[in-house]
Design a protein around this motif. Structure first.
Motif, mmCIF file in Angstrom:
data_model
loop_
_atom_site.group_PDB
_atom_site.id
_atom_site.type_symbol
_atom_site.label_atom_id
_atom_site.label_comp_id
_atom_site.label_asym_id
_atom_site.label_seq_id
_atom_site.Cartn_x
_atom_site.Cartn_y
_atom_site.Cartn_z
ATOM 1 N N GLU A 251 -2.005 2.650 -7.372
ATOM 2 C CA GLU A 251 -3.103 2.490 -8.732
ATOM 3 C C GLU A 251 -3.306 1.377 -9.464
ATOM 4 O O GLU A 251 -3.912 1.229 -10.383
ATOM 5 N N ASP B 213 0.615 -0.933 0.116
ATOM 6 C CA ASP B 213 -0.035 -0.062 0.133
ATOM 7 C C ASP B 213 0.593 1.114 -0.267
ATOM 8 O O ASP B 213 1.960 1.284 0.096
ATOM 9 N N SER B 214 0.302 3.021 -0.686
ATOM 10 C CA SER B 214 0.843 3.572 -0.849
ATOM 11 C C SER B 214 0.069 4.851 -0.873
ATOM 12 O O SER B 214 -0.752 4.263 -1.238
ATOM 13 N N ASP B 215 0.790 5.877 -0.447
ATOM 14 C CA ASP B 215 -0.076 6.819 -0.735
ATOM 15 C C ASP B 215 -0.546 7.594 -2.462
ATOM 16 O O ASP B 215 -1.471 8.583 -1.765
ATOM 17 N N VAL B 216 0.252 6.729 -3.411
ATOM 18 C CA VAL B 216 -0.143 6.688 -4.476
ATOM 19 C C VAL B 216 -0.559 5.716 -5.072
ATOM 20 O O VAL B 216 -0.142 5.528 -6.675
ATOM 21 N N ARG C 66 -8.588 7.518 1.566
ATOM 22 C CA ARG C 66 -8.023 7.467 2.155
ATOM 23 C C ARG C 66 -6.780 8.291 0.522
ATOM 24 O O ARG C 66 -6.887 8.936 -0.221
ATOM 25 N N PRO C 67 -5.329 8.492 1.090
ATOM 26 C CA PRO C 67 -4.717 9.059 -0.272
ATOM 27 C C PRO C 67 -4.484 8.603 -1.188
ATOM 28 O O PRO C 67 -4.261 9.329 -1.830
ATOM 29 N N PHE C 68 -4.551 7.384 -1.593
ATOM 30 C CA PHE C 68 -4.221 7.128 -2.494
ATOM 31 C C PHE C 68 -5.552 7.454 -3.687
ATOM 32 O O PHE C 68 -5.855 8.340 -4.715
ATOM 33 N N ARG D 233 -7.963 10.175 -2.901
ATOM 34 C CA ARG D 233 -7.233 11.870 -3.025
ATOM 35 C C ARG D 233 -6.229 12.194 -3.895
ATOM 36 O O ARG D 233 -6.413 13.158 -4.458
ATOM 37 N N HIS D 234 -5.498 11.657 -3.912
ATOM 38 C CA HIS D 234 -4.106 11.632 -5.101
ATOM 39 C C HIS D 234 -4.554 11.186 -6.366
ATOM 40 O O HIS D 234 -4.445 12.287 -7.128
ATOM 41 N N GLU E 168 -15.524 14.985 -2.407
ATOM 42 C CA GLU E 168 -14.845 14.967 -0.813
ATOM 43 C C GLU E 168 -16.205 15.355 0.170
ATOM 44 O O GLU E 168 -15.433 16.591 0.588
#
Length: 307
Positions: free
Chosen positions: A100, A95-98, A163-165, A167-168, A178
């Motif tokens: 895809e 998992d990561s904030d980006v 989740r960050p991804f 929003r990214h 949102e």
């Protein structure tokens, strides 16, 4: 406010006049009854455990709901063999904030849920998808859109806590709103037409002012005929999973609201239920999943259509 309450209660208002929202900000939150009390919506795990045999029988039954067995047989016997072989997602991805890429063993949308969504999006080819509650399912839908639907699926996510991804952003996601769904204009849902999808993965709790109440009482009745509806974490004909209720004490209740709706309404038709498929069509499900060891598993997705 006092005059309104007196009129509502026929001249005999309750002993305590409710505070205005502004006044309420300065008052500590209290409950009339402790958790587990028979007036509390939060269950008592010990009491539930004592009723386990009744709540989770070996062969659960739901009366009054037409689960549309013919549709289950068509989806498992025809759609799955046609489309599932191309379900080629990795089991795990860091998992990561980006993020895809969708992966199967994520924490929110897996098992038969992800596989059925993959299959049904391929079979139905909707033009518009509104997700209320988004994340890993959005990654899956966006990938199906890019690879198999010629980018013709418009995906809108309504998610107050993305989740960050999410929003990214990532390829295939058209729009992120949102906000709480209660704060989204009803006109947003009026654009859904026959064949489009309203994907619901809510707070799962019906209470005053909740997203669940808004969706069931304001959104669903306004949907156009032919709109498809997905609701997540519905385990009919069984109850919510034992560990969720007894160990984690989630006290969710959306499933009971949906069960009552389907028992006494002809406005919505069941198309496919992952849990029902596991309980009532297990052999066909095994063939559809086509694992060498013949395994079968269910999930919590139920798919409906507005008549």
């Amino acid at each position: 406010m006092k005059a309104l309450i007196e009129r509502f209660f026929g001249g005999n208002p309750p002993a305590t006049i409710p505070l205005s929202p502004k006044e309420h900000e300065d008052v500590p939150v209290q409950t009339a009854h402790p958790n587990g009390h028979f007036y509390s919506p939060v269950v008592d795990p010990d009491s539930i455990e004592a009723q386990s045999a009744r709540i989770w029988p070996e062969d659960p039954e739901v009366l009054g709901i037409d689960f549309n067995e013919a549709s289950h047989r068509q989806i498992l016997g025809s759609y799955f063999p046609k489309f599932l072989p191309e379900y080629d997602y990795p089991e795990t991805v860091e998992d990561s904030d980006v993020l895809e890429q969708f992966y199967t063993r994520n924490s929110q949308f897996s098992w038969l849920d992800s596989r059925s969504m993959f299959v049904l999006l391929r079979a139905w080819q909707p033009r518009r998808l509104i997700e209320v509650g988004s994340g890993y399912s959005t990654l899956l839908a966006a990938d199906v859109k890019r690879r198999f639907l010629d980018d013709r699926l418009d995906i809108t996510c309504i998610e107050p806590y993305p989740r960050p991804f999410l929003r990214h952003g990532f390829s295939g996601l058209n729009r992120l709103v949102e906000k709480k769904v209660q704060d989204v204009p009803l006109s947003e849902f009026a654009q859904l037409e026959a064949g489009d999808i309203l994907f619901i993965d809510s707070s799962h709790v019906a209470k005053t002012g909740s997203d669940v109440n808004f969706l069931y009482f304001e959104v669903l009745p306004r949907l156009n005929p032919g709109v498809r509806i997905h609701v997540h974490d519905i385990f009919l004909p069984s109850d919510y999973p034992h560990d969720w209720v007894v160990t984690e004490n989630r006290s969710w209740n959306e499933q009971y609201l949906l069960r009552a709706l389907l028992m006494y309404s002809t406005a919505f038709e069941v198309t496919f239920s992952c849990s029902h498929a596991y309980w009532r069509h297990r052999e066909l499900l095994k063939e559809a999943l086509a694992y060498p060891d013949g395994r079968a598993f269910g999930g919590g997705s139920i798919w409906l259509v507005r008549r």
